[in-house]
Design a protein around this motif. Structure first.
Motif, mmCIF file in Angstrom:
data_model
loop_
_atom_site.group_PDB
_atom_site.id
_atom_site.type_symbol
_atom_site.label_atom_id
_atom_site.label_comp_id
_atom_site.label_asym_id
_atom_site.label_seq_id
_atom_site.Cartn_x
_atom_site.Cartn_y
_atom_site.Cartn_z
ATOM 1 N N SER A 155 28.685 40.095 48.155
ATOM 2 C CA SER A 155 29.552 39.377 47.213
ATOM 3 C C SER A 155 30.556 40.341 46.617
ATOM 4 O O SER A 155 30.329 41.558 46.583
ATOM 5 C CB SER A 155 28.711 38.757 46.093
ATOM 6 O OG SER A 155 29.535 38.112 45.127
ATOM 7 N N ALA A 156 31.669 39.773 46.149
ATOM 8 C CA ALA A 156 32.644 40.567 45.405
ATOM 9 C C ALA A 156 32.469 40.414 43.903
ATOM 10 O O ALA A 156 33.188 41.045 43.128
ATOM 11 C CB ALA A 156 34.064 40.153 45.805
ATOM 12 N N PRO A 170 31.660 46.231 43.247
ATOM 13 C CA PRO A 170 32.710 45.469 43.920
ATOM 14 C C PRO A 170 33.889 46.388 44.266
ATOM 15 O O PRO A 170 34.288 47.240 43.481
ATOM 16 C CB PRO A 170 33.106 44.427 42.869
ATOM 17 C CG PRO A 170 31.877 44.261 42.021
ATOM 18 C CD PRO A 170 31.274 45.636 41.957
ATOM 19 N N GLY A 171 34.423 46.223 45.464
ATOM 20 C CA GLY A 171 35.517 47.069 45.926
ATOM 21 C C GLY A 171 35.079 48.166 46.866
ATOM 22 O O GLY A 171 35.858 48.607 47.721
ATOM 23 N N ALA A 174 35.270 47.252 50.758
ATOM 24 C CA ALA A 174 36.623 47.335 51.323
ATOM 25 C C ALA A 174 37.000 48.780 51.611
ATOM 26 O O ALA A 174 37.596 49.090 52.653
ATOM 27 C CB ALA A 174 37.630 46.701 50.365
ATOM 28 N N ALA A 206 36.457 34.052 46.027
ATOM 29 C CA ALA A 206 36.928 35.416 45.788
ATOM 30 C C ALA A 206 36.249 36.412 46.729
ATOM 31 O O ALA A 206 36.886 37.360 47.206
ATOM 32 C CB ALA A 206 36.683 35.808 44.331
ATOM 33 N N SER A 207 34.978 36.193 47.006
ATOM 34 C CA SER A 207 34.264 37.078 47.926
ATOM 35 C C SER A 207 34.827 36.959 49.338
ATOM 36 O O SER A 207 35.028 37.973 50.031
ATOM 37 C CB SER A 207 32.769 36.734 47.932
ATOM 38 O OG SER A 207 32.179 37.016 46.675
ATOM 39 N N ALA A 209 37.847 35.966 50.151
ATOM 40 C CA ALA A 209 39.196 36.536 50.142
ATOM 41 C C ALA A 209 39.142 38.063 50.185
ATOM 42 O O ALA A 209 39.915 38.709 50.912
ATOM 43 C CB ALA A 209 39.964 36.061 48.910
ATOM 44 N N ALA A 210 38.217 38.644 49.432
ATOM 45 C CA ALA A 210 38.087 40.105 49.420
ATOM 46 C C ALA A 210 37.621 40.619 50.777
ATOM 47 O O ALA A 210 38.082 41.668 51.243
ATOM 48 C CB ALA A 210 37.112 40.530 48.323
ATOM 49 N N ALA A 211 36.710 39.880 51.410
ATOM 50 C CA ALA A 211 36.228 40.298 52.724
ATOM 51 C C ALA A 211 37.352 40.260 53.747
ATOM 52 O O ALA A 211 37.531 41.204 54.539
ATOM 53 C CB ALA A 211 35.080 39.397 53.165
ATOM 54 N N GLU A 213 40.576 40.412 53.165
ATOM 55 C CA GLU A 213 41.573 41.415 52.783
ATOM 56 C C GLU A 213 41.144 42.825 53.187
ATOM 57 O O GLU A 213 41.990 43.691 53.479
ATOM 58 C CB GLU A 213 41.803 41.353 51.274
ATOM 59 C CG GLU A 213 42.826 42.353 50.740
ATOM 60 C CD GLU A 213 44.237 42.089 51.238
ATOM 61 O OE1 GLU A 213 45.043 43.031 51.240
ATOM 62 O OE2 GLU A 213 44.534 40.932 51.639
ATOM 63 N N ALA A 214 39.839 43.072 53.255
ATOM 64 C CA ALA A 214 39.337 44.403 53.616
ATOM 65 C C ALA A 214 39.672 44.782 55.056
ATOM 66 O O ALA A 214 39.684 45.965 55.398
ATOM 67 C CB ALA A 214 37.823 44.466 53.404
#
Length: 405
Positions: A155-156, A170-171, A174, A206-207, A209-211, A213-214
């Motif tokens: 999870s983000a 979180p972060g 990525a 959000a998780s 999207a972050a995945a 984007e990574a």
């Protein structure tokens, strides 16, 4: 690897397999799974066969683990005889394989190559926690022959990670993907979990999207399962947290498929999406399509020609067996033809290629017709003799398999 060992028939001290298992050996894809059972801490939801330093007694040294695993690889060569078995895939799972030094993981891989030979273009994956690697260790893994890395992101959202007892911030996933790319890894996966108590739809979006984007080329998304005996199960039992809701999980799956599809990922197994055909996890496909593999490590499962076995669970017992030149096998079972048919249906129906309609037993044909009429199967592949799940069918895959068997 789940922490509960099943009952079964005894495994001979030599590890010898039934003659039926050796028939056709080499005609099916062959791989290795290497279980590394060590973790810094145990996550609250985890039911796998893993151990922290405080849980290990004498005979279970992390420093000696590579040599012990190599001993099992040599046992595998003796058991499987002289058959040509080029290894198409190797998967290091855990636990946290990257708690071992990269040189130890490379030593185990060299032993597999030395005893069996890696096939040209073999896929070699290791799982990793994002905080268990850095640019230098990733570079050494790539130099050691690893071609793919799978990071546990989950999870983000910080509060979701806290419920899961995950230690990374979180972060960090990525950043780990960026470091893996810089080290030369073409194929990188991120694992996500949905349905954690306290997670909202916005957290999940959000998780995802972050995945995306990574920049990985593969994303896995699994519904949280509350396993008996875990800290998470105890917290739910005490009323500290609510039990995950099946309807919420279904909604989260739909969100995942929508967002990942829009980002250019395609599903190829119910819980797995890849950016390109080359990004699909070939090791997991070997499992899902009935290949052969040898499972190395405490609690690891292997399968060859319809015989499935599993090793003793504790690392100390595992090491003691191999030190005595005996198989670490705890028990095994020889699958009947009907068992293999049901298992094949259960696994292949979850794939985007689906399952041949002609191989579904006659008594289940009315259930096939109902599934098509109910929108669980794609009409066009059906015309060409394949049962392929729709999005709705993927949500009901387990129930559909029961209907078709």
């Amino acid at each position: 690897m789940p922490s509960v060992l099943l009952d079964g028939d005894a495994v001979p001290a030599s590890g010898e397999l039934p003659e039926s298992a050796l028939q056709g050996l080499g005609s099916r894809p062959f791989g290795f799974y290497v279980h590394v059972p060590f973790c810094v801490t145990r996550c609250g939801y985890c039911d796998f066969n893993t151990y922290t330093a405080a849980e290990l007694g004498p005979g279970a040294s992390r420093a000696d683990y590579a040599a012990t695993a190599v001993a099992e690889i040599r046992l595998a060569r003796r058991v499987l005889g002289a058959a040509e078995l080029p290894v198409e895939t190797v998967f290091f799972g855990g636990g946290t394989p990257t708690l071992l030094p990269p040189g130890d993981l490379a030593e185990i891989l060299r032993a597999i190559d030395g005893e069996f030979g890696l096939a040209p273009g073999a896929e070699v994956t290791t799982e990793a926690n994002p905080e268990s690697v850095d640019p230098a260790s990733l570079a050494r893994l790539r130099e050691g022959g690893f071609t793919r890395v799978s990071f546990g992101m989950q999870s983000a959202a910080g509060h979701v990670l806290a419920v899961l007892d995950r230690r990374h911030t979180p972060g960090r996933p990525a950043a780990a993907v960026t470091e893996a790319r810089a080290a030369g890894f073409t194929h990188v996966n991120l694992d996500l979990i949905y349905g954690t108590p306290g997670e909202t739809d916005d957290d999940w979006r959000a998780s995802l999207a972050a995945a995306v984007e990574a920049g990985p080329d593969h994303i896995s998304a699994y519904s949280l399962i509350v396993e008996d005996g875990t800290r998470l199960a105890a917290r739910i039992r005490r009323g500290e947290l609510p039990m995950p809701d099946d309807d919420v999980a279904a909604d989260r799956y739909v969100i995942a498929d929508e967002m990942l599809s829009q980002a250019g990922f395609s599903w190829y197994e119910v819980s797995n999406w890849a950016a390109t055909p080359e990004a699909r996890c070939r090791h997991n496909l070997l499992y899902w399509t009935g290949g052969d593999w040898w499972g190395v490590g405490p609690g690891a499962h292997g399968h060859v020609g319809g015989t499935r076995w599993w090793n003793v669970k504790h690392p100390a017992a595992y090491a003691a067996r191999l030190a005595a030149d005996a198989s670490p096998g705890h028990a095994r079972e020889v699958l009947s033809a009907d068992d293999r048919r049901v298992e094949r249906l259960m696994l292949e129906l979850r794939l985007d290629a689906g399952f041949p309609l002609a191989e579904i037993a006659s008594p289940a044909r009315p259930a096939v017709a109902r599934a098509l009429a109910g929108g669980l199967l794609e009409p066009e592949p059906f015309k060409h003799g394949r049962a392929v799940l729709t999005l709705k069918g993927r949500l009901l895959a387990d129930a559909l398999v029961r209907d078709l068997t």
